[in-house]
Motif scaffolding. Sequence first.
Motif, PDB file in Angstrom:
ATOM      1  N   PRO A  61      21.012  -6.701  60.639  1.00 36.15           N
ATOM      2  CA  PRO A  61      19.997  -5.634  60.704  1.00 36.15           C
ATOM      3  C   PRO A  61      19.669  -5.204  62.126  1.00 36.15           C
ATOM      4  O   PRO A  61      19.296  -4.041  62.347  1.00 36.15           O
ATOM      5  CB  PRO A  61      18.781  -6.259  59.999  1.00 36.15           C
ATOM      6  CG  PRO A  61      19.368  -7.286  59.081  1.00 36.15           C
ATOM      7  CD  PRO A  61      20.548  -7.850  59.822  1.00 36.15           C
ATOM      8  N   THR A  62      19.788  -6.097  63.093  1.00 39.22           N
ATOM      9  CA  THR A  62      19.531  -5.721  64.486  1.00 39.22           C
ATOM     10  C   THR A  62      20.557  -4.717  64.977  1.00 39.22           C
ATOM     11  O   THR A  62      20.220  -3.735  65.648  1.00 39.22           O
ATOM     12  CB  THR A  62      19.544  -6.968  65.380  1.00 39.22           C
ATOM     13  OG1 THR A  62      18.527  -7.880  64.944  1.00 39.22           O
ATOM     14  CG2 THR A  62      19.294  -6.606  66.833  1.00 39.22           C
ATOM     15  N   TRP A 119      25.577   1.051  65.141  1.00 42.47           N
ATOM     16  CA  TRP A 119      25.292   1.416  63.748  1.00 42.47           C
ATOM     17  C   TRP A 119      26.563   1.915  63.071  1.00 42.47           C
ATOM     18  O   TRP A 119      26.836   1.557  61.918  1.00 42.47           O
ATOM     19  CB  TRP A 119      24.206   2.479  63.722  1.00 42.47           C
ATOM     20  CG  TRP A 119      23.835   2.943  62.339  1.00 42.47           C
ATOM     21  CD1 TRP A 119      22.913   2.378  61.504  1.00 42.47           C
ATOM     22  CD2 TRP A 119      24.390   4.063  61.635  1.00 42.47           C
ATOM     23  NE1 TRP A 119      22.856   3.067  60.321  1.00 42.47           N
ATOM     24  CE2 TRP A 119      23.762   4.117  60.373  1.00 42.47           C
ATOM     25  CE3 TRP A 119      25.348   5.013  61.945  1.00 42.47           C
ATOM     26  CZ2 TRP A 119      24.068   5.088  59.428  1.00 42.47           C
ATOM     27  CZ3 TRP A 119      25.659   5.987  61.008  1.00 42.47           C
ATOM     28  CH2 TRP A 119      25.024   6.019  59.765  1.00 42.47           C
ATOM     29  N   ARG A 130      16.443  -4.656  69.126  1.00 41.38           N
ATOM     30  CA  ARG A 130      15.548  -5.493  68.316  1.00 41.38           C
ATOM     31  C   ARG A 130      14.220  -4.812  68.031  1.00 41.38           C
ATOM     32  O   ARG A 130      13.708  -4.879  66.922  1.00 41.38           O
ATOM     33  CB  ARG A 130      15.323  -6.838  69.026  1.00 41.38           C
ATOM     34  CG  ARG A 130      16.577  -7.708  69.100  1.00 41.38           C
ATOM     35  CD  ARG A 130      16.249  -9.092  69.631  1.00 41.38           C
ATOM     36  NE  ARG A 130      17.425  -9.956  69.633  1.00 41.38           N
ATOM     37  CZ  ARG A 130      18.099 -10.290  70.732  1.00 41.38           C
ATOM     38  NH1 ARG A 130      17.705  -9.837  71.911  1.00 41.38           N
ATOM     39  NH2 ARG A 130      19.148 -11.078  70.660  1.00 41.38           N
ATOM     40  N   ASP A 131      13.624  -4.180  69.043  1.00 43.27           N
ATOM     41  CA  ASP A 131      12.293  -3.592  68.826  1.00 43.27           C
ATOM     42  C   ASP A 131      12.118  -2.221  69.475  1.00 43.27           C
ATOM     43  O   ASP A 131      10.988  -1.725  69.573  1.00 43.27           O
ATOM     44  CB  ASP A 131      11.206  -4.539  69.343  1.00 43.27           C
ATOM     45  CG  ASP A 131      11.462  -4.985  70.777  1.00 43.27           C
ATOM     46  OD1 ASP A 131      12.268  -4.323  71.476  1.00 43.27           O
ATOM     47  OD2 ASP A 131      10.873  -5.990  71.206  1.00 43.27           O
ATOM     48  N   SER A 169      19.893  -1.148  63.587  1.00 44.96           N
ATOM     49  CA  SER A 169      18.483  -0.745  63.607  1.00 44.96           C
ATOM     50  C   SER A 169      18.276   0.660  64.157  1.00 44.96           C
ATOM     51  O   SER A 169      17.211   1.247  63.948  1.00 44.96           O
ATOM     52  CB  SER A 169      17.670  -1.745  64.441  1.00 44.96           C
ATOM     53  OG  SER A 169      18.161  -1.778  65.772  1.00 44.96           O
TER      54      SER A 169
END
Length: 296
Positions: free
Chosen positions: A36-37, A47, A83-84, A40
Amino acid sequence: MALADNAGCAKPGEDFPFPEIIELNVGGQVYITRHPTLVSVPGSLLWEMFTQKNIRSLARDSKGRFFVDRDGFLFRYILDYMRDQQLVLPDHFPERSRLQREAEYFMLPELVKMLAPKLSKQNSLGDDPCQSDPEELSPNADAARNLTSASATLPSAAAGGPGGAVTTSVGAAGTDIRRAGFITIGYRGSYTLGRDSQTDAKFRRVARIMVCGKTSLAKEVFGDTLNESRDPDRPPERYTSRYYLKFTFLEQAFDKLADAGFHMVACNSTGTCAFAHDQTDDRIWTSYTEYVFYRE
Protein backbone atom coordinates in the motif's frame (compact mmCIF):
# COMPACT_ATOMS: atom_id res chain seq x y z
CA MET A 1 17.03 -11.77 4.79
CA ALA A 2 15.93 -11.46 1.20
CA LEU A 3 13.90 -14.24 -0.36
CA ALA A 4 15.26 -15.60 -3.62
CA ASP A 5 11.98 -16.81 -5.09
CA ASN A 6 9.44 -13.97 -5.05
CA ALA A 7 10.89 -10.82 -3.45
CA GLY A 8 8.34 -10.82 -0.67
CA CYS A 9 7.09 -12.50 2.45
CA ALA A 10 3.79 -13.76 1.08
CA LYS A 11 2.83 -15.76 -1.94
CA PRO A 12 0.98 -13.61 -4.52
CA GLY A 13 -2.38 -14.78 -5.79
CA GLU A 14 -4.04 -14.44 -9.14
CA ASP A 15 -6.28 -11.51 -8.20
CA PHE A 16 -3.56 -9.78 -6.17
CA PRO A 17 -0.22 -10.48 -7.91
CA PHE A 18 1.93 -8.55 -5.39
CA PRO A 19 2.64 -9.64 -1.81
CA GLU A 20 1.86 -7.46 1.17
CA ILE A 21 5.56 -6.99 2.00
CA ILE A 22 7.80 -6.03 -0.93
CA GLU A 23 11.58 -5.95 -1.17
CA LEU A 24 13.18 -3.38 -3.46
CA ASN A 25 16.73 -3.04 -4.73
CA VAL A 26 17.19 0.62 -5.63
CA GLY A 27 20.66 1.26 -7.03
CA GLY A 28 22.15 -1.41 -4.78
CA GLN A 29 20.32 -0.32 -1.62
CA VAL A 30 17.72 -2.72 -0.24
CA TYR A 31 14.38 -1.41 1.03
CA ILE A 32 11.52 -3.39 2.57
CA THR A 33 8.10 -1.78 2.59
CA ARG A 34 4.39 -2.52 2.28
CA HIS A 35 2.56 -2.69 -1.03
CA PRO A 36 0.00 0.00 0.00
CA THR A 37 2.90 2.42 0.55
CA LEU A 38 4.17 1.98 -2.99
CA VAL A 39 0.73 2.63 -4.51
CA SER A 40 -0.26 5.47 -2.16
CA VAL A 41 0.19 8.16 -4.85
CA PRO A 42 -1.99 7.37 -7.89
CA GLY A 43 -0.34 8.11 -11.20
CA SER A 44 3.20 7.90 -9.84
CA LEU A 45 5.80 5.60 -11.36
CA LEU A 46 5.71 3.24 -8.37
CA TRP A 47 1.90 3.17 -8.56
CA GLU A 48 2.12 2.16 -12.24
CA MET A 49 4.74 -0.50 -11.49
CA PHE A 50 2.91 -2.16 -8.60
CA THR A 51 -0.68 -2.04 -9.84
CA GLN A 52 -0.10 -3.93 -13.07
CA LYS A 53 -1.15 -7.55 -13.37
CA ASN A 54 1.90 -8.78 -15.26
CA ILE A 55 4.33 -9.06 -12.37
CA ARG A 56 6.95 -10.76 -14.56
CA SER A 57 7.52 -7.61 -16.60
CA LEU A 58 9.29 -5.92 -13.69
CA ALA A 59 13.08 -6.19 -13.40
CA ARG A 60 14.51 -8.36 -10.61
CA ASP A 61 17.96 -8.71 -9.12
CA SER A 62 19.76 -12.00 -8.50
CA LYS A 63 17.87 -12.53 -5.23
CA GLY A 64 14.44 -11.89 -6.71
CA ARG A 65 13.98 -8.36 -5.37
CA PHE A 66 12.33 -5.77 -7.61
CA PHE A 67 15.08 -3.63 -9.11
CA VAL A 68 14.97 0.12 -9.79
CA ASP A 69 18.05 1.70 -11.38
CA ARG A 70 18.07 5.00 -9.47
CA ASP A 71 19.96 6.65 -6.59
CA GLY A 72 19.53 4.23 -3.73
CA PHE A 73 20.42 6.70 -0.98
CA LEU A 74 18.03 9.42 -2.10
CA PHE A 75 15.22 6.88 -2.48
CA ARG A 76 14.73 6.82 1.28
CA TYR A 77 13.28 10.35 1.05
CA ILE A 78 11.03 9.25 -1.82
CA LEU A 79 9.79 6.33 0.28
CA ASP A 80 9.25 8.58 3.31
CA TYR A 81 7.11 10.87 1.17
CA MET A 82 5.11 7.91 -0.14
CA ARG A 83 4.19 6.96 3.43
CA ASP A 84 2.45 10.16 4.50
CA GLN A 85 2.90 12.71 1.65
CA GLN A 86 5.09 14.90 3.82
CA LEU A 87 8.66 16.08 3.24
CA VAL A 88 11.15 16.10 6.11
CA LEU A 89 14.80 16.74 5.24
CA PRO A 90 17.83 16.97 7.55
CA ASP A 91 19.51 20.28 8.27
CA HIS A 92 22.10 21.43 5.70
CA PHE A 93 20.79 18.97 3.12
CA PRO A 94 23.19 19.37 0.14
CA GLU A 95 21.35 17.32 -2.49
CA ARG A 96 18.01 19.07 -2.79
CA SER A 97 18.30 19.55 -6.56
CA ARG A 98 19.20 15.88 -7.06
CA LEU A 99 16.24 14.83 -4.92
CA GLN A 100 14.00 17.05 -7.04
CA ARG A 101 15.24 15.21 -10.12
CA GLU A 102 14.41 11.88 -8.45
CA ALA A 103 10.93 13.17 -7.62
CA GLU A 104 10.42 14.07 -11.27
CA TYR A 105 11.54 10.60 -12.34
CA PHE A 106 9.14 8.90 -9.92
CA MET A 107 6.33 11.20 -11.18
CA LEU A 108 5.56 12.90 -7.87
CA PRO A 109 4.48 16.44 -8.86
CA GLU A 110 3.59 17.58 -5.34
CA LEU A 111 7.02 16.56 -4.06
CA VAL A 112 8.63 18.37 -6.99
CA LYS A 113 6.81 21.56 -5.93
CA MET A 114 8.02 21.15 -2.34
CA LEU A 115 11.61 20.84 -3.53
CA ALA A 116 11.49 23.70 -6.05
CA PRO A 117 13.61 26.76 -5.11
CA LYS A 118 11.49 29.52 -3.64
CA LEU A 119 11.57 33.06 -5.06
CA SER A 120 11.77 36.01 -2.72
CA LYS A 121 10.07 39.38 -3.23
CA GLN A 122 13.16 40.57 -5.08
CA ASN A 123 12.69 37.70 -7.61
CA SER A 124 15.83 36.01 -6.37
CA LEU A 125 16.33 32.61 -4.86
CA GLY A 126 15.36 32.52 -1.22
CA ASP A 127 17.81 31.71 1.54
CA ASP A 128 17.02 28.03 1.94
CA PRO A 129 19.64 26.17 3.99
CA CYS A 130 18.76 22.92 2.19
CA GLN A 131 19.12 24.31 -1.32
CA SER A 132 22.91 24.02 -1.54
CA ASP A 133 26.02 23.93 0.57
CA PRO A 134 26.36 27.27 2.38
CA GLU A 135 29.76 28.81 1.93
CA GLU A 136 31.75 28.55 5.11
CA LEU A 137 32.98 31.89 6.39
CA SER A 138 36.63 31.68 7.37
CA PRO A 139 39.01 34.41 8.58
CA ASN A 140 40.81 34.35 5.23
CA ALA A 141 37.55 34.83 3.33
CA ASP A 142 36.57 37.74 5.58
CA ALA A 143 39.99 39.31 5.10
CA ALA A 144 39.68 39.01 1.34
CA ARG A 145 36.31 40.75 1.38
CA ASN A 146 37.61 43.52 3.64
CA LEU A 147 40.70 44.05 1.51
CA THR A 148 38.68 44.14 -1.68
CA SER A 149 36.26 46.62 -0.15
CA ALA A 150 39.12 48.78 1.10
CA SER A 151 40.79 48.83 -2.31
CA ALA A 152 37.54 49.96 -3.92
CA THR A 153 37.25 52.96 -1.55
CA LEU A 154 40.82 54.24 -1.93
CA PRO A 155 41.05 57.70 -3.54
CA SER A 156 41.62 57.60 -7.26
CA ALA A 157 44.50 60.07 -6.85
CA ALA A 158 46.56 57.33 -5.20
CA ALA A 159 46.15 54.97 -8.14
CA GLY A 160 49.37 56.10 -9.78
CA GLY A 161 51.50 56.21 -6.60
CA PRO A 162 52.70 53.53 -4.21
CA GLY A 163 49.21 53.20 -2.81
CA GLY A 164 47.93 52.30 -6.24
CA ALA A 165 50.44 49.48 -6.58
CA VAL A 166 49.45 48.10 -3.21
CA THR A 167 45.80 48.28 -4.18
CA THR A 168 46.43 46.28 -7.34
CA SER A 169 48.30 43.55 -5.52
CA VAL A 170 45.70 43.41 -2.78
CA GLY A 171 42.95 43.01 -5.34
CA ALA A 172 44.80 40.22 -7.09
CA ALA A 173 45.48 38.47 -3.81
CA GLY A 174 41.87 38.84 -2.75
CA THR A 175 40.63 36.94 -5.78
CA ASP A 176 43.04 34.06 -5.16
CA ILE A 177 42.66 33.48 -1.41
CA ARG A 178 41.49 29.97 -0.63
CA ARG A 179 40.46 28.37 2.63
CA ALA A 180 43.19 26.71 4.64
CA GLY A 181 42.83 23.27 6.15
CA PHE A 182 43.91 19.66 6.40
CA ILE A 183 42.78 16.64 4.38
CA THR A 184 43.85 13.11 5.30
CA ILE A 185 43.59 10.18 2.93
CA GLY A 186 44.12 6.60 4.03
CA TYR A 187 43.98 3.10 2.67
CA ARG A 188 44.42 -0.51 3.75
CA GLY A 189 46.76 -2.67 1.73
CA SER A 190 48.66 -5.91 1.78
CA TYR A 191 51.72 -7.36 0.11
CA THR A 192 53.75 -10.56 0.25
CA LEU A 193 57.37 -10.76 1.38
CA GLY A 194 58.86 -13.94 -0.03
CA ARG A 195 62.13 -15.76 0.36
CA ASP A 196 63.93 -13.38 -1.94
CA SER A 197 63.01 -10.50 0.43
CA GLN A 198 61.64 -8.44 -2.46
CA THR A 199 58.36 -6.60 -2.47
CA ASP A 200 56.36 -4.73 -5.07
CA ALA A 201 56.82 -1.07 -4.11
CA LYS A 202 54.93 0.40 -7.08
CA PHE A 203 51.89 2.59 -6.74
CA ARG A 204 48.99 0.31 -7.39
CA ARG A 205 45.27 0.18 -7.10
CA VAL A 206 43.95 -0.26 -3.56
CA ALA A 207 40.58 -1.51 -2.43
CA ARG A 208 39.34 1.88 -1.16
CA ILE A 209 40.83 5.32 -0.54
CA MET A 210 39.22 6.98 2.48
CA VAL A 211 39.00 10.73 3.04
CA CYS A 212 39.01 12.57 6.38
CA GLY A 213 38.61 16.31 6.76
CA LYS A 214 36.18 19.21 6.63
CA THR A 215 33.29 18.42 4.31
CA SER A 216 33.51 21.68 2.35
CA LEU A 217 37.23 21.16 1.63
CA ALA A 218 36.78 17.54 0.59
CA LYS A 219 34.02 18.49 -1.86
CA GLU A 220 36.13 21.34 -3.26
CA VAL A 221 39.11 19.08 -3.95
CA PHE A 222 37.48 15.85 -5.11
CA GLY A 223 34.14 17.05 -6.50
CA ASP A 224 32.10 14.30 -8.16
CA THR A 225 34.78 11.71 -7.42
CA LEU A 226 33.93 11.94 -3.69
CA ASN A 227 31.52 9.23 -2.55
CA GLU A 228 29.36 10.62 0.25
CA SER A 229 27.10 7.59 0.59
CA ARG A 230 28.33 6.65 4.07
CA ASP A 231 27.74 10.16 5.45
CA PRO A 232 25.29 11.87 3.06
CA ASP A 233 23.90 14.56 5.36
CA ARG A 234 27.11 15.97 6.82
CA PRO A 235 26.99 19.81 7.03
CA PRO A 236 29.76 21.54 5.06
CA GLU A 237 31.41 23.11 8.12
CA ARG A 238 31.68 19.81 9.99
CA TYR A 239 34.39 17.16 9.82
CA THR A 240 33.94 13.58 8.63
CA SER A 241 36.07 10.48 8.29
CA ARG A 242 33.51 8.37 6.42
CA TYR A 243 33.93 9.63 2.85
CA TYR A 244 35.85 7.66 0.25
CA LEU A 245 36.84 8.13 -3.38
CA LYS A 246 35.15 6.57 -6.39
CA PHE A 247 38.54 5.81 -7.96
CA THR A 248 41.14 3.51 -6.40
CA PHE A 249 44.52 4.83 -7.56
CA LEU A 250 46.58 6.80 -5.05
CA GLU A 251 48.26 8.83 -7.76
CA GLN A 252 44.90 10.29 -8.82
CA ALA A 253 44.20 11.41 -5.25
CA PHE A 254 47.65 13.01 -4.96
CA ASP A 255 47.21 14.82 -8.28
CA LYS A 256 43.86 16.31 -7.25
CA LEU A 257 45.27 17.49 -3.92
CA ALA A 258 48.30 19.04 -5.63
CA ASP A 259 46.11 20.81 -8.19
CA ALA A 260 44.09 22.31 -5.32
CA GLY A 261 47.24 23.70 -3.65
CA PHE A 262 47.72 21.07 -0.96
CA HIS A 263 51.10 19.60 -0.02
CA MET A 264 51.94 16.58 2.12
CA VAL A 265 53.03 17.39 5.67
CA ALA A 266 52.99 13.96 7.33
CA CYS A 267 52.38 10.27 6.74
CA ASN A 268 52.29 7.16 8.88
CA SER A 269 51.69 3.46 8.49
CA THR A 270 51.03 0.49 10.72
CA GLY A 271 51.11 -3.17 9.80
CA THR A 272 50.83 -6.77 10.89
CA CYS A 273 52.52 -9.87 9.53
CA ALA A 274 51.39 -13.47 9.13
CA PHE A 275 52.75 -16.52 7.33
CA ALA A 276 50.93 -17.32 4.10
CA HIS A 277 51.48 -21.09 4.49
CA ASP A 278 52.93 -23.23 7.23
CA GLN A 279 55.21 -25.02 4.77
CA THR A 280 56.76 -21.84 3.28
CA ASP A 281 58.54 -18.71 4.44
CA ASP A 282 56.21 -16.41 2.51
CA ARG A 283 54.74 -13.70 4.69
CA ILE A 284 51.71 -11.50 4.12
CA TRP A 285 51.88 -7.96 5.45
CA THR A 286 48.66 -6.07 6.06
CA SER A 287 48.97 -2.33 6.63
CA TYR A 288 46.99 0.85 7.08
CA THR A 289 48.59 4.04 5.73
CA GLU A 290 47.57 7.69 6.08
CA TYR A 291 48.82 10.78 4.26
CA VAL A 292 48.14 14.22 5.75
CA PHE A 293 47.90 17.18 3.35
CA TYR A 294 47.68 20.86 4.22
CA ARG A 295 46.88 24.06 2.33
CA GLU A 296 47.85 27.44 3.74
